[in-house]
Design a protein around this motif. Structure first.
Motif, short mmCIF file in Angstrom:
data_model
loop_
_atom_site.label_atom_id
_atom_site.label_comp_id
_atom_site.label_asym_id
_atom_site.label_seq_id
_atom_site.Cartn_x
_atom_site.Cartn_y
_atom_site.Cartn_z
N GLU A 1 42.94 -6.01 37.56
CA GLU A 1 42.23 -6.05 38.83
C GLU A 1 42.61 -7.29 39.64
O GLU A 1 42.76 -7.23 40.87
CB GLU A 1 40.72 -6.01 38.59
CG GLU A 1 40.18 -4.69 38.05
CD GLU A 1 40.51 -4.46 36.58
OE1 GLU A 1 40.46 -3.29 36.14
OE2 GLU A 1 40.83 -5.45 35.87
N LYS B 1 49.60 -0.92 49.27
CA LYS B 1 48.27 -1.43 49.63
C LYS B 1 47.38 -1.51 48.39
O LYS B 1 46.62 -2.47 48.24
CB LYS B 1 47.63 -0.54 50.70
CG LYS B 1 48.27 -0.68 52.07
CD LYS B 1 47.39 -0.11 53.17
CE LYS B 1 46.17 -0.98 53.41
NZ LYS B 1 45.38 -0.52 54.58
N ALA B 2 47.46 -0.52 47.52
CA ALA B 2 46.66 -0.53 46.29
C ALA B 2 47.11 -1.63 45.34
O ALA B 2 46.35 -2.00 44.42
CB ALA B 2 46.75 0.83 45.60
N ASN B 3 48.31 -2.17 45.55
CA ASN B 3 48.84 -3.25 44.73
C ASN B 3 48.66 -4.63 45.36
O ASN B 3 49.25 -5.60 44.90
CB ASN B 3 50.32 -3.01 44.45
CG ASN B 3 50.58 -2.09 43.28
OD1 ASN B 3 51.02 -2.53 42.21
ND2 ASN B 3 50.32 -0.80 43.46
N GLY B 4 47.87 -4.71 46.41
CA GLY B 4 47.61 -5.99 47.05
C GLY B 4 48.68 -6.46 48.01
O GLY B 4 48.66 -7.61 48.44
N TYR C 1 54.78 -0.66 39.81
CA TYR C 1 54.82 -1.25 41.14
C TYR C 1 54.56 -2.75 41.02
O TYR C 1 54.56 -3.31 39.93
CB TYR C 1 53.84 -0.50 42.06
CG TYR C 1 54.41 0.86 42.43
CD1 TYR C 1 55.08 1.04 43.64
CD2 TYR C 1 54.36 1.93 41.54
CE1 TYR C 1 55.67 2.27 43.95
CE2 TYR C 1 54.94 3.16 41.85
CZ TYR C 1 55.59 3.32 43.06
OH TYR C 1 56.19 4.52 43.36
N ALA D 1 51.23 3.49 50.73
CA ALA D 1 49.90 3.69 50.16
C ALA D 1 49.78 2.99 48.81
O ALA D 1 48.76 2.34 48.52
CB ALA D 1 49.63 5.19 50.01
N ARG D 2 50.80 3.10 47.98
CA ARG D 2 50.78 2.43 46.68
C ARG D 2 50.83 0.91 46.86
O ARG D 2 50.20 0.16 46.10
CB ARG D 2 51.94 2.90 45.81
CG ARG D 2 51.80 4.36 45.35
CD ARG D 2 52.92 4.74 44.37
NE ARG D 2 52.71 6.07 43.82
CZ ARG D 2 53.25 7.18 44.31
NH1 ARG D 2 54.05 7.11 45.37
NH2 ARG D 2 53.03 8.35 43.75
N ALA E 1 46.15 -6.82 41.06
CA ALA E 1 46.17 -5.79 42.09
C ALA E 1 45.53 -6.30 43.39
O ALA E 1 45.94 -5.91 44.48
CB ALA E 1 45.44 -4.54 41.61
N GLY E 2 44.55 -7.18 43.25
CA GLY E 2 43.89 -7.70 44.43
C GLY E 2 44.57 -8.88 45.07
O GLY E 2 44.31 -9.21 46.24
#
Length: 341
Positions: A8, A91-94, A290, A88-89, A11-12
């Motif tokens: 987390e 953005k989900a990976n920060g 990613y 999209a991926r 990713a953030g």
């Protein structure tokens, strides 16, 4: 090895991705869907079969899988779909800033118009920006093709210069040193484009290619480039000038000869010496992760601390090709995230 760094957290963590090949984000499900759309026989009929075909042991065997896969990309909508899925991926990976490679020659040589490639990708860039992601495109030359082909590609692309902002150099480095493309890189600079170049890991003549890219061709960044540790003077040069390196741990572990080396030791060394080395995902559909997965691999398998990961993210924002105002905003996001975590 255990780590206190969580998935987390990585990713953030606000970051820039600066070494990402859009063609390398072709996930099996999209590849199969596009093959079905266009009636292209790819030799597989299920997602599992496509995934099994993503199997290689070194750079050469990877490229032998990578380029034929592109046959499913045929119209603007295909290129837009590919890039949009990546964004999209990301953005989900920060990822807050994405500077993405694309290979027009891989498409024009099979009859796809260069404007189809550029316009398709750029439509996805525009949508990503509307969705809050800072993004731009880097046109790459295939170094195993001729310098004349690179020049012709740049000339064909220049009418669309408002849709890409840099050029790069990728594909098989063997017997294709950067100086082969000196003329086309000079032409790119004359047209106001940024310049970066792949200097892949553990190639024959790696350090000589790095030296020429930096001292003769004016590379503003080096993609991969961790072999620079072989020459202390060059390490000092990039540290002094703030020239960034874009390392890709998971892909490194696939293409190094039989030793699964992420080049984590080199990345640690470069961090300690003040070099703006960064972490990226390269061709994530093929290499199993990613950008957040690459950060986590360094923590989980190589003992990188939170502070080290934060510095890697900070480096990426500091060497991104953005305005000072945008850089300040992005670094502010990073500082706020670190303060809260």
């Amino acid at each position: 090895m255990t780590t206190t760094v969580t998935r987390e957290f990585v990713a953030g963590l606000p970051k820039a991705e600066l070494h990402l090949h859009l063609e390398g984000t072709l996930e099996p499900d999209l590849k199969l869907a596009l093959a079905t759309k266009h009636g292209v026989d790819i030799g597989q009929s299920t997602i599992e079969e496509v995934q099994a075909s993503y199997n290689f042991t070194d750079l050469t065997s990877f490229l032998a899988v990578y380029y034929p896969a592109m046959n499913v990309l045929q119209d603007e909508e295909d290129f837009e779909a590919l890039a949009s899925a990546y964004f999209a991926r990301a953005k989900a990976n920060g990822v807050r800033r994405a500077e993405c490679f694309f290979d027009p020659q891989a498409h024009t040589t099979r009859g796809i118009a260069i404007e189809t490639v550029i316009n398709g990708y750029y439509k996805a860039v525009e949508k990503a920006r509307e969705d809050g992601l800072s993004a731009d495109l880097i046109l790459c030359f295939l170094r195993d093709m001729s310098a004349e082909s690179a020049r012709e590609t740049l000339e064909a692309a220049l009418p669309y210069k408002d849709k890409f902002f840099a050029v790069g150099l990728d594909s098989d480095e063997c017997d294709n040193p950067p100086e082969k493309f000196a003329e086309v890189f000079a032409m790119a600079k004359d047209n106001g484009l940024h310049v970066t170049m792949h200097c892949d890991i553990d190639q024959v003549g790696s350090i000589d290619n790095i030296r020429r890219a930096l001292t003769e061709l004016g590379a503003e960044r080096l993609d991969h480039g961790t072999n620079i540790v072989e020459d202390d003077a060059l390490v000092q040069l990039v540290a002094d000038k703030g020239i960034g390196l874009t390392s890709c741990p998971l892909s490194n572990s696939f293409v190094t000869a039989n030793n699964h080396d992420m080049k984590d030791k080199e990345v640690k060394d470069l961090l300690e010496r003040g070099v703006k080395v960064t972490i990226n995902s390269d061709d994530p559909a093929y290499f199993g992760g990613y950008v957040a997965d690459n950060f986590y691999a360094l923590a989980d398998q190589a003992g990188f601390t939170k502070d080290m990961l934060v510095q890697l993210a900070r480096n990426s924002l500091e060497i991104a090709w953005v305005s000072d105002a945008e850089r300040a905003r992005l670094l502010g996001e990073l500082d706020a995230f670190v303060a809260a975590n």
